[in-house]
Each structure stands twice: as C-alpha cells, then as structure tokens.
Scaffold this motif. Structure first.
Motif, PDB file in Angstrom:
ATOM      1  N   ILE A 166     -52.214  92.644  34.627  1.00 58.90           N
ATOM      2  CA  ILE A 166     -52.229  91.282  35.140  1.00 58.90           C
ATOM      3  C   ILE A 166     -50.860  90.867  35.671  1.00 58.90           C
ATOM      4  O   ILE A 166     -50.767  90.007  36.563  1.00 58.90           O
ATOM      5  N   LYS A 167     -49.815  91.491  35.164  1.00 59.97           N
ATOM      6  CA  LYS A 167     -48.468  91.142  35.649  1.00 59.97           C
ATOM      7  C   LYS A 167     -48.296  91.538  37.107  1.00 59.97           C
ATOM      8  O   LYS A 167     -47.810  90.754  37.931  1.00 59.97           O
ATOM      9  N   GLU A 168     -48.737  92.744  37.428  1.00 53.49           N
ATOM     10  CA  GLU A 168     -48.634  93.200  38.819  1.00 53.49           C
ATOM     11  C   GLU A 168     -49.535  92.356  39.726  1.00 53.49           C
ATOM     12  O   GLU A 168     -49.153  92.004  40.844  1.00 53.49           O
ATOM     13  N   THR A 169     -50.745  92.028  39.245  1.00 51.77           N
ATOM     14  CA  THR A 169     -51.670  91.228  40.048  1.00 51.77           C
ATOM     15  C   THR A 169     -51.086  89.849  40.341  1.00 51.77           C
ATOM     16  O   THR A 169     -51.154  89.360  41.486  1.00 51.77           O
ATOM     17  N   LEU A 170     -50.482  89.211  39.337  1.00 52.84           N
ATOM     18  CA  LEU A 170     -49.929  87.876  39.527  1.00 52.84           C
ATOM     19  C   LEU A 170     -48.694  87.918  40.428  1.00 52.84           C
ATOM     20  O   LEU A 170     -48.519  87.024  41.276  1.00 52.84           O
ATOM     21  N   LYS A 171     -47.848  88.918  40.251  1.00 57.39           N
ATOM     22  CA  LYS A 171     -46.651  89.021  41.100  1.00 57.39           C
ATOM     23  C   LYS A 171     -47.048  89.175  42.569  1.00 57.39           C
ATOM     24  O   LYS A 171     -46.445  88.555  43.463  1.00 57.39           O
ATOM     25  N   LYS A 172     -48.085  89.983  42.828  1.00 51.75           N
ATOM     26  CA  LYS A 172     -48.546  90.167  44.200  1.00 51.75           C
ATOM     27  C   LYS A 172     -49.122  88.868  44.753  1.00 51.75           C
ATOM     28  O   LYS A 172     -48.902  88.513  45.911  1.00 51.75           O
ATOM     29  N   LEU A 173     -49.882  88.152  43.903  1.00 51.82           N
ATOM     30  CA  LEU A 173     -50.498  86.891  44.350  1.00 51.82           C
ATOM     31  C   LEU A 173     -49.423  85.870  44.725  1.00 51.82           C
ATOM     32  O   LEU A 173     -49.536  85.175  45.742  1.00 51.82           O
ATOM     33  N   PRO A 233     -60.635  91.651  38.158  1.00 50.21           N
ATOM     34  CA  PRO A 233     -59.332  91.318  38.742  1.00 50.21           C
ATOM     35  C   PRO A 233     -59.428  90.379  39.937  1.00 50.21           C
ATOM     36  O   PRO A 233     -58.560  89.515  40.127  1.00 50.21           O
ATOM     37  N   VAL A 234     -60.483  90.508  40.728  1.00 52.29           N
ATOM     38  CA  VAL A 234     -60.628  89.637  41.896  1.00 52.29           C
ATOM     39  C   VAL A 234     -60.848  88.195  41.446  1.00 52.29           C
ATOM     40  O   VAL A 234     -60.205  87.261  41.954  1.00 52.29           O
ATOM     41  N   HIS A 235     -61.718  88.003  40.498  1.00 53.47           N
ATOM     42  CA  HIS A 235     -62.002  86.648  40.025  1.00 53.47           C
ATOM     43  C   HIS A 235     -60.817  86.046  39.283  1.00 53.47           C
ATOM     44  O   HIS A 235     -60.549  84.848  39.401  1.00 53.47           O
ATOM     45  N   VAL A 236     -60.106  86.861  38.505  1.00 59.19           N
ATOM     46  CA  VAL A 236     -58.916  86.351  37.826  1.00 59.19           C
ATOM     47  C   VAL A 236     -57.870  85.917  38.855  1.00 59.19           C
ATOM     48  O   VAL A 236     -57.222  84.871  38.702  1.00 59.19           O
ATOM     49  N   SER A 237     -57.739  86.686  39.914  1.00 58.86           N
ATOM     50  CA  SER A 237     -56.810  86.299  40.986  1.00 58.86           C
ATOM     51  C   SER A 237     -57.255  84.987  41.637  1.00 58.86           C
ATOM     52  O   SER A 237     -56.429  84.108  41.931  1.00 58.86           O
ATOM     53  N   ASN A 238     -58.559  84.838  41.861  1.00 56.20           N
ATOM     54  CA  ASN A 238     -59.064  83.594  42.450  1.00 56.20           C
ATOM     55  C   ASN A 238     -58.821  82.399  41.516  1.00 56.20           C
ATOM     56  O   ASN A 238     -58.513  81.295  41.973  1.00 56.20           O
ATOM     57  N   ILE A 239     -58.972  82.630  40.215  1.00 54.26           N
ATOM     58  CA  ILE A 239     -58.740  81.553  39.249  1.00 54.26           C
ATOM     59  C   ILE A 239     -57.293  81.070  39.340  1.00 54.26           C
ATOM     60  O   ILE A 239     -57.028  79.869  39.492  1.00 54.26           O
ATOM     61  N   ILE A 240     -56.353  81.995  39.248  1.00 54.42           N
ATOM     62  CA  ILE A 240     -54.932  81.604  39.263  1.00 54.42           C
ATOM     63  C   ILE A 240     -54.556  81.021  40.618  1.00 54.42           C
ATOM     64  O   ILE A 240     -53.799  80.050  40.707  1.00 54.42           O
ATOM     65  N   GLY A 293     -62.557  73.202  43.785  1.00 56.10           N
ATOM     66  CA  GLY A 293     -61.586  74.116  43.195  1.00 56.10           C
ATOM     67  C   GLY A 293     -61.781  74.307  41.696  1.00 56.10           C
ATOM     68  O   GLY A 293     -62.030  75.428  41.220  1.00 56.10           O
ATOM     69  N   LEU A 294     -61.697  73.237  40.924  1.00 58.50           N
ATOM     70  CA  LEU A 294     -61.778  73.361  39.468  1.00 58.50           C
ATOM     71  C   LEU A 294     -63.190  73.731  38.998  1.00 58.50           C
ATOM     72  O   LEU A 294     -63.358  74.424  37.997  1.00 58.50           O
ATOM     73  N   SER A 295     -64.210  73.265  39.711  1.00 61.77           N
ATOM     74  CA  SER A 295     -65.570  73.654  39.319  1.00 61.77           C
ATOM     75  C   SER A 295     -65.778  75.152  39.538  1.00 61.77           C
ATOM     76  O   SER A 295     -66.454  75.816  38.730  1.00 61.77           O
ATOM     77  N   TYR A 296     -65.176  75.686  40.604  1.00 60.57           N
ATOM     78  CA  TYR A 296     -65.252  77.116  40.859  1.00 60.57           C
ATOM     79  C   TYR A 296     -64.515  77.903  39.769  1.00 60.57           C
ATOM     80  O   TYR A 296     -65.005  78.916  39.258  1.00 60.57           O
ATOM     81  N   VAL A 297     -63.356  77.398  39.364  1.00 63.56           N
ATOM     82  CA  VAL A 297     -62.590  78.043  38.299  1.00 63.56           C
ATOM     83  C   VAL A 297     -63.390  78.054  36.993  1.00 63.56           C
ATOM     84  O   VAL A 297     -63.453  79.066  36.286  1.00 63.56           O
ATOM     85  N   LYS A 298     -64.013  76.941  36.672  1.00 59.00           N
ATOM     86  CA  LYS A 298     -64.784  76.849  35.437  1.00 59.00           C
ATOM     87  C   LYS A 298     -65.951  77.837  35.442  1.00 59.00           C
ATOM     88  O   LYS A 298     -66.239  78.486  34.417  1.00 59.00           O
ATOM     89  N   LEU A 299     -66.635  77.964  36.570  1.00 55.95           N
ATOM     90  CA  LEU A 299     -67.749  78.902  36.659  1.00 55.95           C
ATOM     91  C   LEU A 299     -67.287  80.341  36.436  1.00 55.95           C
ATOM     92  O   LEU A 299     -67.946  81.124  35.740  1.00 55.95           O
ATOM     93  N   LEU A 300     -66.140  80.698  37.006  1.00 55.87           N
ATOM     94  CA  LEU A 300     -65.628  82.065  36.829  1.00 55.87           C
ATOM     95  C   LEU A 300     -65.203  82.310  35.385  1.00 55.87           C
ATOM     96  O   LEU A 300     -65.438  83.388  34.835  1.00 55.87           O
ATOM     97  N   VAL A 301     -64.593  81.307  34.763  1.00 53.61           N
ATOM     98  CA  VAL A 301     -64.178  81.460  33.366  1.00 53.61           C
ATOM     99  C   VAL A 301     -65.402  81.620  32.463  1.00 53.61           C
ATOM    100  O   VAL A 301     -65.424  82.472  31.572  1.00 53.61           O
ATOM    101  N   GLU A 302     -66.426  80.807  32.678  1.00 54.09           N
ATOM    102  CA  GLU A 302     -67.644  80.907  31.854  1.00 54.09           C
ATOM    103  C   GLU A 302     -68.358  82.227  32.101  1.00 54.09           C
ATOM    104  O   GLU A 302     -69.019  82.746  31.195  1.00 54.09           O
ATOM    105  N   ALA A 303     -68.253  82.772  33.321  1.00 51.94           N
ATOM    106  CA  ALA A 303     -68.845  84.080  33.589  1.00 51.94           C
ATOM    107  C   ALA A 303     -68.177  85.165  32.748  1.00 51.94           C
ATOM    108  O   ALA A 303     -68.802  86.176  32.407  1.00 51.94           O
ATOM    109  N   HIS A 304     -66.899  84.948  32.390  1.00 51.02           N
ATOM    110  CA  HIS A 304     -66.178  85.876  31.515  1.00 51.02           C
ATOM    111  C   HIS A 304     -66.354  85.517  30.040  1.00 51.02           C
ATOM    112  O   HIS A 304     -65.655  86.077  29.188  1.00 51.02           O
TER     113      HIS A 304
END
Length: 518
Positions: free
Chosen positions: A375-382, A410-417, A485-496
């Motif tokens: 996740i460190k590399e993913t966040l640094k790239k983002l 990883p794609v959804h986590v990137s979208n969340i952040i 934005g936040l509703s999309y984030v919540k849906l991705l978090v609940e999917a996890h």
C-alpha cells in the motif's frame, strides 16, 4: 403533487389500519381477560362451596348436644299460599324430647295430624281461611300439649318460611343444617383454616351474618364487585337457613394471577402488535427514504445539468475560438484555449467516471479483485500522479506502519484514497494540509485521511454518505460536484466488509477513518 398526495393517502391508510388492528387486539384481550376473570371467580365460588361442605362433614360426626335419632320431632303446623307475593308460607315446629319418643322408640317423628290450608282465589276466602287456620293451629298446639308433657320437652322452636312456589327446598336438608348448628356450632376460625388451603393465592376475609330479610334463602349467593382490574367476589353461604345465618366470604381477585393465566395470549398479542408497529414504521421509513432519494435525484439531475452545461459551454467557446482563423495566429491565446479545453474535458470525464463507478459499485454481482500488494508504493504513486488544481497550495503527508503489505482490491483502495484526497482539496482554502495514515495492526488495515478544511456541520455528518447529497457549508457554491464521492467510498469500504467513520469541526477540518479487516 400527485405523488405527494399518494404518499399521504398511504400513510393515512397505514396508520388507520394499524389503529384498527391494535384496537381489535385490545378489545379481544379485554374479552379474554374478562373470560379468564369469570373462570377464576367460578373456581373461587366452587372452592368456597366445597370448603363449606367439607366443614359440615367435619362437624357432623361430633357428639350430639341436643338432637339424636331417638328424641327429635318435626311437625309441619300450617301451609298456605300468599297470593299477593306468590309464595308458599310454611309454619314449622321442631323440637327434642328428654328420653325416647312417646309411643314407638324407633319413630323419628311424633305422628300428629298435618293441617294444610289450600290456595283460594279470592282475598275474602283467603282471609277466612287464615282465621280458620289460626283456630285450627291453637287446637293443634293444644293437642300437642296433650301428647307431649311439658316436662318432657328438652327443646322446642317454631319457624315461618316464605318461599316462591317455583322453588321448593328440601326441608330435610334444611332441618339437618339447623340440627348441625345446635349440636356443633359454626366456628369461623376453623372454616378460615380450611378455606385458606383452597385459596392459597388469594386474599380473603370472612364474617358471620344474620340476615334481617324475611324471605327465605337456602342457596348460596355470589356478588361480583369492584372494577375490571381490581375485582372481588362476595359469597354468602347459609349454614343455618332456618335462622337466616350466613357465612360471608369476600375474596379479592388478583389481576396478576389472571394475567399469568392468559400469559401466552398476552405475549402473542403483544408480539403481533409489535410486529405490526415495526412493519408500519419500516413502511414509513421506506417511504421517507424513497421520497428523499427522489428529491436527491431531482437535485442530482439539476446539478448534473448545471455541471455539464459549464464544460460544454466552455468547450463551445473554445471551438468557436479555433474556428476563427484570425485568432488562431495568437499562440499564447491558442495555448490558453487548449489548456482550458483540456481542463473542462477532465471535469467532464471525472463526472462520467464517477457515475460509472457508482453503477459498478451498486451492482451486487461485481466481484472484488483481492490480492496482496504494497500500500505504501500504491499511495506514493497516487500522490505523485495527483493533479493539483490551480490556485491551491496542497501538502500531503503520509505515515505507514512497519508492515505495508495488505490484502484488498488495489484499484478500489486507490479510488477510496483518491476520492478522500480530492474532497479534502476541494473543500479547503487555498492552503491545504492533508495527512494520510495507513496503519496495519491486529489483522486490520486502518486508513485515516485528515485535512484542515472548512469542516462539516454536525447535523449533516450522518448524511454526507448518502448518494447525491451535498453539504451546505461551501465556501463557493460554484464548486463542481454531484454528491457521489463519499457514497462511492462507503460502498467500496462495505464491499471489503469494512466500516467508515467521520469526525469534523467547522473551520478546523475533517478526519475520515476506514477500517478493513485483513
């Protein structure tokens, strides 16, 4: 307006149905309570009669003080009918002799001629018969005196019994009760002891009573008193009807005992009423939610028209500029037009991407691509590829735990952040300070994004995760956004299978924390 009217009609019908069903259940429960109460009263009445019979059977074998089989005599002195009161009048003589009977030692009664005056239809005839009856009665007493010497009489009593023609008691049983009372008097304390064994769960009081009513009563009488929830029953039992002597038992009916007897019925009715109430509340909540979603959709459509109209208009102006050959010679102007066109196209693409992402997130068949990544590399790239808007000074700090390998999409986590950073930049002043923490502990990934933005009012903090909802605390109402934005984030978090929480203060910033199990 039509939809509003229909919603109001549905509400009214639902509430009326709920009230009617609840009222019907309460009415049924009241009748059941009354029925159970009557059953308990009948049980108490029967218990009192059984106790009286038991006590009589206990007293009967006791030694005789006055009467025995050999010395008792009984004589029906006179019988006539009272036409006015429609009753039969009986005049009786009951006594006991010293020693044995007169002629026959085995005889129970003195054999004296019975005198009866029959019913007459006229008042005059009745009066004449009464005079004649009195004369004959004196003659009978004289005859009785001649048959029974005064010194032989141990006990002598006379009675006048008035009873309805349609209800003739058993005189033998009544006389037996009279004899029993003389030989073994009724003791209230003994009766209470026996009654307490049968009415162990009820409070009761007893008393002895001599009635002043001249009408003859040989049957027990029960009266119900009190209220529905606090009733009591009073039973008068004639233990010596010839002398109008009664034992009166007053028993309190415990409402708790009645409710315990109908416990399953109460529980079933309460469960049914509760279920109906829950269904009604759920229906109202669903209608309100649909109404709010409808309002949000209308707002979304208006917002989308407004947001899409702006880049389209800008692109139209750019195309018009490019269509003018004389203006195309100005390279600086050309660069600005191209830059503006790209910026507006990026905004348009972002709107469409969010709509697409929300559609995918809503699709329950969409599968997550779970794998282990750094996740460190993913966040640094983002952060490196993040496009900072013009006029903003953005500083992003990151913090990681020692372990940076996580298991998620990883794609959804990137979208969340990415969405959280975008919101932090959008709803902040020109100088933006963002901190992103990615911590792994106790088999749980915690992502915490905090900023120094404008903050969210407390009244709106629970609604910012709804679709198409936009807060009211904007520094600039022209900021682009459609509330996804936040509703999309919540849906991705609940999917996890994770959870998301928010803390915010007006003017100080917002912190959003996400927990995803590992």
């Amino acid at each position: 307006m039509i939809m509003e009217r229909r919603i109001k009609i549905v509400w009214m019908l639902s509430i009326v149905a709920m009230l009617l069903i609840t009222g019907g259940q309460l009415y049924w429960l009241r009748n059941q309570y009354q029925y159970m109460n009557d059953e308990q009263i009948d049980d108490i009445y029967n218990s009192i009669l059984q106790t009286a019979g038991q006590y009589d059977s206990i007293r009967a074998p006791q030694p005789k003080k006055v009467f025995n089989k050999a010395n008792m005599f009984f004589y029906n002195l006179n019988t006539y009918t009272d036409m006015e009161g429609m009753t039969t009048i009986n005049e009786l003589i009951l006594g006991a002799l010293k020693g044995r009977n007169l002629d026959n030692a085995d005889a129970k009664y003195v054999d004296i001629e019975s005198i009866t005056i029959h019913q007459n239809d006229s008042a005059d005839a009745h009066k004449a018969d009464s005079i004649k009856g009195n004369a004959i009665k004196k003659k009978t007493w004289a005859k009785l005196d001649s048959l029974i010497p005064q010194e032989r009489v141990l006990f002598l009593d006379s009675f006048r019994i008035a009873m309805p023609d349609k209800a003739v008691p058993n005189l033998n049983s009544i006389i037996n009760l009279y004899k029993l009372e003389l030989d073994a008097p009724f003791v209230l304390q003994q009766f209470d002891s026996l009654l307490a064994l049968r009415l162990d769960s009820h409070l009761f009081t007893t008393r002895l009573k001599v009635s002043r009513d001249t009408s003859f009563q040989w049957d027990p009488v029960m009266r119900r008193e009190g209220t529905l929830l606090n009733p009591y029953v009073e039973v008068s039992y004639p233990y010596n009807p010839l002398k109008h002597q009664f034992v009166v038992a007053k028993v309190e009916i415990s409402a708790h005992a009645v409710l315990v007897r109908m416990g399953w019925q109460l529980l079933g009715s309460l469960c049914l009423i509760f279920l109906l109430g829950v269904c009604l509340l759920f229906q109202i909540k669903t209608i309100l939610k649909q109404r709010r979603i409808d309002e949000l959709r209308k707002s979304f459509v208006n917002t989308m028209i407004h947001e899409l109209k702006r880049p389209v208009q800008a692109l139209k102006m750019c195309v018009a500029f490019l269509n003018d050959k004389s203006l195309r010679t100005d390279e600086k102007a050309m660069d600005e037009v191209i830059h503006d066109s790209m910026s507006e196209l990026d905004n348009l693409s972002a709107y469409l991407s969010k709509l697409r992402d929300m559609t995918r997130a809503d699709d329950e068949h969409t599968q997550l691509s779970i794998r282990t990544f750094n996740i460190k590399e993913t966040l640094k790239k983002l952060i490196r590829l993040y496009h900072v808007p013009e006029g903003k000074d953005v500083s992003i700090e990151t913090h990681f735990s020692e372990e940076t390998l996580v298991t998620a999409d990883p794609v959804h986590v990137s979208n969340i952040i990415s969405n959280l950073i975008e919101n932090a930049v959008k709803y902040s002043d020109t100088s933006v300070r963002i901190a992103v923490d990615c911590l792994l502990h106790d088999h749980q990934l915690t992502i915490r994004v905090s900023d120094n933005g404008i903050g969210i009012p407390a009244s709106e903090q629970t609604r910012v995760f709804d679709k198409f909802y936009r807060g009211s605390n904007f520094p600039d109402r022209s900021l682009p956004g459609i509330g996804l934005g936040l509703s999309y984030v919540k849906l991705l978090v609940e999917a996890h299978h994770g959870d998301i929480s928010l803390t915010s203060q007006i003017g100080k910033g917002t912190e959003i924390e996400i927990n995803i199990p590992q």
